[in-house]
Design a protein around this motif. Structure first.
Motif, PDB file in Angstrom:
ATOM      1  N   ASN A  79      -9.932  18.808 -43.613  1.00  0.00           N
ATOM      2  CA  ASN A  79      -8.522  19.131 -43.381  1.00  0.00           C
ATOM      3  C   ASN A  79      -8.172  19.051 -41.896  1.00  0.00           C
ATOM      4  O   ASN A  79      -7.118  18.551 -41.515  1.00  0.00           O
ATOM      5  N   LEU A  95     -14.007  13.476 -47.454  1.00  0.00           N
ATOM      6  CA  LEU A  95     -13.249  13.553 -48.709  1.00  0.00           C
ATOM      7  C   LEU A  95     -13.822  12.628 -49.779  1.00  0.00           C
ATOM      8  O   LEU A  95     -13.580  12.825 -50.969  1.00  0.00           O
ATOM      9  N   THR A  99     -17.230  16.857 -54.591  1.00  0.00           N
ATOM     10  CA  THR A  99     -15.993  17.264 -55.262  1.00  0.00           C
ATOM     11  C   THR A  99     -15.386  18.409 -54.458  1.00  0.00           C
ATOM     12  O   THR A  99     -16.036  18.959 -53.573  1.00  0.00           O
ATOM     13  N   VAL A 100     -14.151  18.789 -54.788  1.00  0.00           N
ATOM     14  CA  VAL A 100     -13.535  19.893 -54.047  1.00  0.00           C
ATOM     15  C   VAL A 100     -14.415  21.146 -54.157  1.00  0.00           C
ATOM     16  O   VAL A 100     -14.673  21.830 -53.171  1.00  0.00           O
ATOM     17  N   GLN A 101     -14.897  21.434 -55.377  1.00  0.00           N
ATOM     18  CA  GLN A 101     -15.719  22.633 -55.578  1.00  0.00           C
ATOM     19  C   GLN A 101     -16.914  22.648 -54.635  1.00  0.00           C
ATOM     20  O   GLN A 101     -17.230  23.667 -54.020  1.00  0.00           O
ATOM     21  N   TYR A 236     -17.048  11.307 -57.270  1.00  0.00           N
ATOM     22  CA  TYR A 236     -18.164  12.137 -57.731  1.00  0.00           C
ATOM     23  C   TYR A 236     -19.453  11.339 -57.840  1.00  0.00           C
ATOM     24  O   TYR A 236     -20.190  11.474 -58.806  1.00  0.00           O
ATOM     25  N   TYR A 338      -4.744   3.676 -43.559  1.00  0.00           N
ATOM     26  CA  TYR A 338      -3.579   3.955 -44.390  1.00  0.00           C
ATOM     27  C   TYR A 338      -3.004   5.293 -43.996  1.00  0.00           C
ATOM     28  O   TYR A 338      -3.674   6.307 -44.045  1.00  0.00           O
ATOM     29  N   ASN A 340      -0.164   8.180 -44.650  1.00  0.00           N
ATOM     30  CA  ASN A 340       0.768   8.600 -45.694  1.00  0.00           C
ATOM     31  C   ASN A 340       1.585   9.789 -45.235  1.00  0.00           C
ATOM     32  O   ASN A 340       1.162  10.526 -44.417  1.00  0.00           O
TER      33      ASN A 340
ATOM     34  N   SER B 107      -9.945  25.269 -61.914  1.00  0.00           N
ATOM     35  CA  SER B 107      -9.821  24.178 -60.963  1.00  0.00           C
ATOM     36  C   SER B 107      -8.355  23.806 -60.750  1.00  0.00           C
ATOM     37  O   SER B 107      -7.909  23.616 -59.618  1.00  0.00           O
ATOM     38  N   GLU B 114      -3.896  23.962 -53.260  1.00  0.00           N
ATOM     39  CA  GLU B 114      -4.337  22.946 -52.294  1.00  0.00           C
ATOM     40  C   GLU B 114      -3.223  21.933 -52.037  1.00  0.00           C
ATOM     41  O   GLU B 114      -3.020  21.488 -50.905  1.00  0.00           O
ATOM     42  N   ASN B 119      -3.356  19.788 -48.445  1.00  0.00           N
ATOM     43  CA  ASN B 119      -4.709  19.311 -48.157  1.00  0.00           C
ATOM     44  C   ASN B 119      -4.833  17.861 -48.589  1.00  0.00           C
ATOM     45  O   ASN B 119      -4.396  17.512 -49.680  1.00  0.00           O
ATOM     46  N   PRO B 120      -5.445  17.023 -47.750  1.00  0.00           N
ATOM     47  CA  PRO B 120      -5.607  15.620 -48.132  1.00  0.00           C
ATOM     48  C   PRO B 120      -6.671  15.444 -49.218  1.00  0.00           C
ATOM     49  O   PRO B 120      -7.495  16.330 -49.429  1.00  0.00           O
ATOM     50  N   SER B 121      -6.645  14.312 -49.898  1.00  0.00           N
ATOM     51  CA  SER B 121      -7.735  13.950 -50.814  1.00  0.00           C
ATOM     52  C   SER B 121      -8.145  12.518 -50.496  1.00  0.00           C
ATOM     53  O   SER B 121      -7.441  11.830 -49.756  1.00  0.00           O
ATOM     54  N   ALA B 122      -9.275  12.065 -51.068  1.00  0.00           N
ATOM     55  CA  ALA B 122      -9.715  10.682 -50.815  1.00  0.00           C
ATOM     56  C   ALA B 122      -8.632   9.706 -51.239  1.00  0.00           C
ATOM     57  O   ALA B 122      -8.468   8.646 -50.648  1.00  0.00           O
ATOM     58  N   THR B 124      -5.274  10.248 -51.201  1.00  0.00           N
ATOM     59  CA  THR B 124      -4.135  10.228 -50.280  1.00  0.00           C
ATOM     60  C   THR B 124      -4.491   9.518 -48.978  1.00  0.00           C
ATOM     61  O   THR B 124      -3.623   9.267 -48.158  1.00  0.00           O
ATOM     62  N   CYS B 125      -5.775   9.197 -48.776  1.00  0.00           N
ATOM     63  CA  CYS B 125      -6.198   8.439 -47.592  1.00  0.00           C
ATOM     64  C   CYS B 125      -6.258   6.945 -47.882  1.00  0.00           C
ATOM     65  O   CYS B 125      -6.818   6.188 -47.103  1.00  0.00           O
ATOM     66  N   SER B 126      -5.783   6.493 -49.043  1.00  0.00           N
ATOM     67  CA  SER B 126      -5.870   5.063 -49.324  1.00  0.00           C
ATOM     68  C   SER B 126      -4.476   4.503 -49.628  1.00  0.00           C
ATOM     69  O   SER B 126      -3.513   5.255 -49.768  1.00  0.00           O
ATOM     70  N   ALA B 127      -4.418   3.184 -49.731  1.00  0.00           N
ATOM     71  CA  ALA B 127      -3.120   2.529 -49.915  1.00  0.00           C
ATOM     72  C   ALA B 127      -2.555   2.855 -51.298  1.00  0.00           C
ATOM     73  O   ALA B 127      -3.305   3.135 -52.226  1.00  0.00           O
ATOM     74  N   TYR B 129      -0.851   4.927 -53.949  1.00  0.00           N
ATOM     75  CA  TYR B 129      -1.468   5.713 -55.011  1.00  0.00           C
ATOM     76  C   TYR B 129      -0.357   6.463 -55.732  1.00  0.00           C
ATOM     77  O   TYR B 129       0.750   6.623 -55.218  1.00  0.00           O
ATOM     78  N   GLU B 137      -8.270  12.474 -59.079  1.00  0.00           N
ATOM     79  CA  GLU B 137      -9.299  12.571 -58.039  1.00  0.00           C
ATOM     80  C   GLU B 137      -9.604  14.051 -57.744  1.00  0.00           C
ATOM     81  O   GLU B 137     -10.758  14.467 -57.696  1.00  0.00           O
ATOM     82  N   ARG B 138      -8.558  14.844 -57.580  1.00  0.00           N
ATOM     83  CA  ARG B 138      -8.771  16.254 -57.247  1.00  0.00           C
ATOM     84  C   ARG B 138      -9.445  17.013 -58.387  1.00  0.00           C
ATOM     85  O   ARG B 138     -10.093  18.029 -58.170  1.00  0.00           O
ATOM     86  N   SER B 140     -11.716  15.598 -60.323  1.00  0.00           N
ATOM     87  CA  SER B 140     -12.896  14.832 -60.733  1.00  0.00           C
ATOM     88  C   SER B 140     -14.188  15.641 -60.689  1.00  0.00           C
ATOM     89  O   SER B 140     -15.221  15.178 -61.156  1.00  0.00           O
ATOM     90  N   GLY B 141     -14.136  16.851 -60.173  1.00  0.00           N
ATOM     91  CA  GLY B 141     -15.317  17.709 -60.222  1.00  0.00           C
ATOM     92  C   GLY B 141     -15.479  18.410 -61.565  1.00  0.00           C
ATOM     93  O   GLY B 141     -16.415  19.192 -61.755  1.00  0.00           O
TER      94      GLY B 141
END
Ligand SMILES: Cc1cc2nc3c(=O)[nH]c(=O)nc-3n(C[C@H](O)[C@H](O)[C@H](O)COP(=O)(O)OP(=O)(O)OC[C@H]3O[C@@H](n4cnc5c(N)ncnc54)[C@H](O)[C@@H]3O)c2cc1C
Ligand code: SF4
Ligand code: FES
Ligand code: FES
Lengths: 340, 165
Positions: A79, A95, A99-101, A236, A338, A340, B107, B114, B119-122, B124-127, B129, B137-138, B140-141
């Motif tokens: 973050n 990231l 996983t987030v957990q 994952y 990228y 955003n 979760s 979150e 909070n970013p995720s993998a 949100t860091c790509s083209a 989505y 993705e969030r 996926s755990g």
């Protein structure tokens, strides 16, 4: 799981007075160590609990560097780094891991010291020199799809699994280490990990009971940045190949290139030869091939991982081409590919 | 202060330090909401909240959480009122066998915080989505053997649309 006792430390100076047993282990988040203890791969008789280590749970910004405490979680660091353009590849690398957990528990120190994901290392019925020195290595001749092609030896071909460490290599981070004697030293992460050679159980230069106290990341310009992770499922999973890269171009000359490779080396890989070829060169498809040829010159494949040199080449070229295009369009840009 | 709070009640830490949080919930507190799937951090069935953050209860020893507050699926509903995400799961039929559901809901509850914290995720860091891809993705755990994923993502989207962002 074998019985063990627990010692708590609250402050860095508590490490000095610790009375520890030979097989004592530090426990940070526990996401790797507890897993290995359940499988009897690790059998410490004592755990030194870092959960309450208050001094090292924060990130601070200084004139020329960031200081990340060893107990900062992967989530907190991702973050933070997300909002610092020069650290964006670190954020993306974090990231892309687990996983987030898991990232909510995983720590900066623990992530750097996580053990390999080699299947035979995890299976105590199999031969593994890393787990049991001298017992042999089942990976050499059996399933080695996820194994290394660079820095391997006849005794071990396991990869280091951390995504964060690859980014730290690229960013030239330094580790602050504290010994039980109270002595401190600073070691570049690029010099921290050991290749397996004939002693694959020795994975880094950490001395007995030395602790990672913090990671120091120098403030530098890395231009357009990208962490690309190629894996068997989109989330994952550990990297088959990963490339951390930053590129600064002037005209079409490469002024600076920042690189780290994951999934291909027995340690998070710092591609010295590729960087040498690229720095100062005119950007072209040919020079990218020359750079990756130079890095792959000593690569060895082991059967099921024969695809890795090509996968690394293609990932590397695709990442650098995207960064080049981005830099040409956004001259003085600093940050993620990228936005955003 | 060798205490751990679970759903706002204080409990003494277990004597044997080998006790994971998940085993503590099951064997000491007889709370079976959090499920044991893999026991190795690979499925998310044991997801609970620690001080509001989601974690795998199978990969943390109870002693590591001294003084912390744990919320399990048993503590997600307030009094007799289901959490909006629990209601959405019912409405969307977001479970089949239901084994993964308590982890998915814990979760999903954390995920909404979150997102609110940006909070970013993998993803949100790509083209290009979509919000759906980002939720997947969030989430996926948390694996689901029955493949109820599309309904789970829909249930979460329903609740996010209800909450002011
Ligand atoms: C299912 C699963 C998927 C995963 N996927 C990924 C992935 O895609 N990418 C990735 O990078 N990682 C992945 N991980 C690994 C995860 O990132 C690591 O388990 C985690 O980072 C370890 O951090 P920790 O704080 O929990 O370490 P711990 O488990 O507490 O410790 C790990 C090791 O470090 C030592 N240690 C910890 N802190 C210190 C310190 N400060 N000084 C000295 N020694 C110390 C411990 O003694 C132990 O040997 C995955 C893990 C799981 C379970
Ligand atoms: S590759 Fe290394 S870790 Fe894997 S079995 Fe061989 S010696 Fe062990
Ligand atoms: S039981 Fe904890 S993640 Fe599977
Ligand atoms: S509903 Fe059966 S495992 Fe998810």
């Amino acid at each position: 799981m074998n019985p063990f006792s627990v010692q708590n430390i609250k402050h860095t100076q508590d490490i000095t007075g610790l009375s520890t047993e030979d097989s004592a282990k530090y426990i940070a988040g526990g996401t790797n160590l507890i897993d290995l203890m359940k499988l009897q791969v690790e059998t410490p008789s004592q755990l030194i609990n870092l959960s309450q280590w208050e001094d090292e749970q924060s990130i601070t910004e200084h004139d020329d560097h960031y200081r990340v405490g060893a107990m900062v979680t992967n989530t907190a660091l991702a973050n933070y780094a997300y909002h610092k353009p020069s650290l964006s590849l670190l954020s993306q690398a974090l990231l892309s891991g687990a996983t987030v957990q898991l990232r909510n528990r995983a720590t900066t120190g623990g992530n750097l010291l996580q053990r390999t994901r080699c299947y035979y290392f995890y299976d105590t019925t199999k031969a593994c020199n890393k787990r049991q020195p001298g017992s042999g290595c089942d990976a050499l001749t059996r399933m080695n799809r996820i194994h290394a092609i660079l820095g391997t030896s006849d005794d071990c071909i396991a990869t280091h699994p951390s995504d964060m460490a690859v980014a730290m290599m690229a960013l030239d981070a330094k580790l602050l280490l504290t010994a039980k004697s109270g002595n401190e030293r600073v070691v570049p992460v690029r010099e921290f990990y050991c290749e397996p050679g004939s002693t694959p159980h020795i994975e880094n230069i950490l001395e007995n009971e030395e602790v990672i106290t913090a990671v120091i990341i120098p403030k530098q310009r890395h231009g357009s940045q990208y962490y690309r992770k190629v894996r068997d499922r989109s989330s994952y999973a550990f990297a088959l190949v990963s490339v951390a890269a930053g590129l600064v171009v002037k005209g079409n000359r490469i002024e600076k290139v920042t690189l780290g490779f994951g999934g291909v080396g027995t340690k998070p890989w710092f591609p010295v030869s590729a960087i040498k070829v690229l720095t100062g060169a005119e950007f072209s498809d040919e020079v990218l091939d020359l750079a990756i040829d130079a890095e792959l010159a000593d690569a060895k494949v082991y059967g099921s991982n024969n695809f890795k040199p090509d996968l690394l080449r293609n990932t590397f070229k695709s990442v650098l081409n995207s960064l080049y295009e981005h830099q040409c369009e956004n001259d003085d840009y600093e940050g993620a590919l990228y936005e955003n | 202060m060798s205490t751990l709070f679970v759903n706002e009640e204080a409990y003494p830490l277990p004597e044997d330090p080998r006790t994971t949080l998940l085993d503590f919930l099951h064997q000491h507190l007889a709370m079976f909401g959090a499920k044991k799937g893999c026991d190795h951090g690979q499925c998310g069935a044991c997801t609970v909240l620690v001080d509001g953050e989601r974690v795998n209860a199978c990969l943390v020893f109870a002693f590591q959480l001294e003084g912390k507050s744990v919320t399990t699926i048993e503590g997600i509903a307030k009094n007799d009122e289901l959490h909006p995400l629990q209601k959405a799961f019912v409405e969307r039929d977001a479970f089949q066998c239901g084994y993964c559901t308590s982890g998915q809901i814990c979760s999903g509850v954390a995920l909404m915080d979150e997102l609110a914290a940006k909070n970013p995720s993998a993803v949100t860091c790509s083209a290009d989505y979509s919000p759906k891809e980002d939720i997947s993705e969030r989430m996926s755990g948390n694996l689901c053997r029955c493949g109820a994923y599309p309904n789970i993502v829909d249930a979460i989207q329903d609740v996010i649309a209800l909450e002011p962002q």
